[in-house]
Design a protein around this motif. Structure first.
Motif, mmCIF file in Angstrom:
data_model
loop_
_atom_site.group_PDB
_atom_site.id
_atom_site.type_symbol
_atom_site.label_atom_id
_atom_site.label_comp_id
_atom_site.label_asym_id
_atom_site.label_seq_id
_atom_site.Cartn_x
_atom_site.Cartn_y
_atom_site.Cartn_z
ATOM 1 N N SER B 140 0.834 -1.199 0.000
ATOM 2 C CA SER B 140 0.000 0.000 0.000
ATOM 3 C C SER B 140 0.873 1.255 0.000
ATOM 4 O O SER B 140 0.574 2.238 -0.681
ATOM 5 C CB SER B 140 -0.917 -0.009 1.230
ATOM 6 N N PHE B 142 3.902 1.419 -1.247
ATOM 7 C CA PHE B 142 4.475 1.532 -2.595
ATOM 8 C C PHE B 142 3.487 2.216 -3.531
ATOM 9 O O PHE B 142 3.875 3.070 -4.338
ATOM 10 C CB PHE B 142 4.828 0.147 -3.167
ATOM 11 N N ARG B 143 2.219 1.832 -3.431
ATOM 12 C CA ARG B 143 1.213 2.465 -4.295
ATOM 13 C C ARG B 143 1.168 3.967 -4.050
ATOM 14 O O ARG B 143 1.121 4.756 -4.994
ATOM 15 C CB ARG B 143 -0.182 1.862 -4.019
ATOM 16 N N GLU B 144 1.207 4.347 -2.788
ATOM 17 C CA GLU B 144 1.174 5.779 -2.470
ATOM 18 C C GLU B 144 2.414 6.465 -3.037
ATOM 19 O O GLU B 144 2.352 7.604 -3.499
ATOM 20 C CB GLU B 144 1.088 5.980 -0.959
ATOM 21 N N TRP B 145 3.545 5.784 -3.017
ATOM 22 C CA TRP B 145 4.778 6.372 -3.569
ATOM 23 C C TRP B 145 4.685 6.540 -5.078
ATOM 24 O O TRP B 145 5.218 7.505 -5.633
ATOM 25 C CB TRP B 145 6.000 5.527 -3.183
ATOM 26 N N VAL B 146 4.038 5.607 -5.759
ATOM 27 C CA VAL B 146 3.848 5.766 -7.205
ATOM 28 C C VAL B 146 3.057 7.050 -7.454
ATOM 29 O O VAL B 146 3.436 7.883 -8.282
ATOM 30 C CB VAL B 146 3.105 4.555 -7.826
ATOM 31 N N LEU B 147 1.998 7.240 -6.683
ATOM 32 C CA LEU B 147 1.215 8.481 -6.794
ATOM 33 C C LEU B 147 2.064 9.698 -6.457
ATOM 34 O O LEU B 147 2.055 10.707 -7.166
ATOM 35 C CB LEU B 147 0.007 8.414 -5.850
ATOM 36 N N TYR B 238 -3.600 5.125 4.098
ATOM 37 C CA TYR B 238 -2.873 4.086 3.359
ATOM 38 C C TYR B 238 -1.845 3.357 4.214
ATOM 39 O O TYR B 238 -1.334 2.310 3.820
ATOM 40 C CB TYR B 238 -2.196 4.675 2.118
#
Lengths: 242, 242
Positions: B140, B142-147, B238
């Motif tokens: 989760s 990592f997903r926030e970091w992509v954003l 997140y």
DNA sequence: CGTGACGTTGAGAACACTCAAAAAAAGTGG
DNA sequence: CCACTTTTTTTGAGTGTTCTCAACGTCACG
């Protein structure tokens, strides 16, 4: 209608077999899970940020993406999904969704109660391992996306996204990595790569001009895969496909 | 020397309790795992991309980061790690590392054989769930970091990184989220946010000029946390901390 | 044949980068 | 404890990749 009644080779069964040493019996157990199969249109939300999830959605046909929104309204796609993908395994252990999942084409999905999956993972170590492994591979792909969006220039970034999509399609049995159909718009490619659709368009044409890809509408051909790998800085190790 | 002999409140025990309904007995089982505790210097590699991993590294004190390299040599940090973090749970089910883990300060780590962890997860559903949940929370993040890297401008991006680090430190019991010590250099912040260290420096000063943060060396104070949250577009949901 | 979604193109602006160098801080060894 | 080195932070000036805004072309579909 249950999962075992899906026409053709079940993409979920195929995926489970790829994920690890799952016995034929275990696969049958998974396919015997209670499920409600539904056809949904393009743009349909399968998971909503902030909502609790009590059912797990399996993509049986079509494509989907996972995305989050910034305060400015900008959208970031954090992954694309193919037939066979389990779209919210997260929620097996995290109660609230931290992102959205939305179809990008027409799709057929199966809704399986979380409780039934939990029961199965408690009974079978192999299934539990396979599902855990799947979430770990997802995480590995997210890491690669952080790198892609953070440290590669626009052309490389798009090329990398294309390579990954091609490799995953091939490994899911959807056709060849050197000739495939893109299900997403250039705007969706932009949202996945942290660019604007205008720039994606320019870079796709640049990749075409470089001879890295050939395009016809959404159909992509990669004549020289080694060359493309090098242009895209693509090393499939992070997909943990083997 | 084993895990149970670590001085003070064991950060791993603390983390397990945060992760879920893990009984006191289960925590004791984890702490009884065979472990080799080592002090390592700044910059020491704990995991190397491409290498198989047979042991799991637990960070007991100090800080570490996970990173990948682009073909150009550019580095992308994909996560920071705090005491109590399990640094390669991935390798419980993925045989080859797809990234590096490196200390960013002096640190104390415990090496635990994967086989011992696997044995424990097979015996206790609660421990297995807690560890799986931990990997899901990582995903989760990592997903926030992509954003963060894909869709936020430099100032917001850095502010977000600071908020996340502060929130995680507080929740790990390392002090207050409104006053803390950054363990990383501006260059490392740059590698985590997909920027250059020059620009990170300018944006940190801009955040200071805006009154969002106060700095003294690596010490950061956030006087108005609500204001900072808004500047950083930070919503801790997140982190799945609750 | 109209309508809307998607793709393409151009011109100018902006955010972040590069290169370069100096100042400050943190280690290191005598 | 001080001189020295190395690392980290800071600042400036100029550049460039990518963005914004705007318009037009094209395709699918009703």
């Amino acid at each position: 209608m249950g999962l075992e009644e899906v026409e053709g080779m079940n993409p979920l069964a195929r995926k489970l077999q790829r994920l690890g040493r799952v016995s034929e019996e275990d696969v049958q157990h998974v396919l015997a899970l209670p499920a409600i199969v539904k056809a949904v249109p393009t743009g349909h939300y399968l998971v909503r940020e902030g909502r609790p999830a009590t059912e797990c959605c399996v993509l049986l046909s079509g494509f989907a993406c996972r995305h989050k929104l910034a305060a400015t309204g900008a959208r970031q796609i954090v992954s694309f999904h193919l037939p066979g993908d389990l779209l919210d395994l997260q929620h097996l252990l995290l109660s609230v969704a931290d992102h959205n999942v939305q179809t990008i084409t027409e799709a057929v999905v199966a809704w399986v109660p979380m409780a039934a999956i939990r029961k199965l993972t408690a009974q079978s170590q192999a299934i539990s391992d396979a599902l855990w492994r799947d979430t770990l591979i997802d995480a590995s792909i997210f890491r690669e996306w952080v790198l892609n969006v953070g440290r590669r220039d626009a052309k490389t970034r798009i090329a990398h996204m294309l390579c990954e999509f091609a490799a995953r399609c091939e490994s899911a049995g959807l056709g060849s990595a050197s000739a495939f159909e893109l299900p997403m718009t250039q705007e969706q490619i932009a949202d996945a790569t942290g660019l604007t659709s205008v720039h994606v368009n320019r870079m796709l044409r640049a990749l075409e001009a470089d001879g890295a890809i050939a395009r016809d509408r959404r159909h992509i051909r990669i004549a020289d895969w080694q060359n493309m790998r090098s242009i895209a800085d693509f090393d499939p190790a992070y997909l943990h496909a083997a």
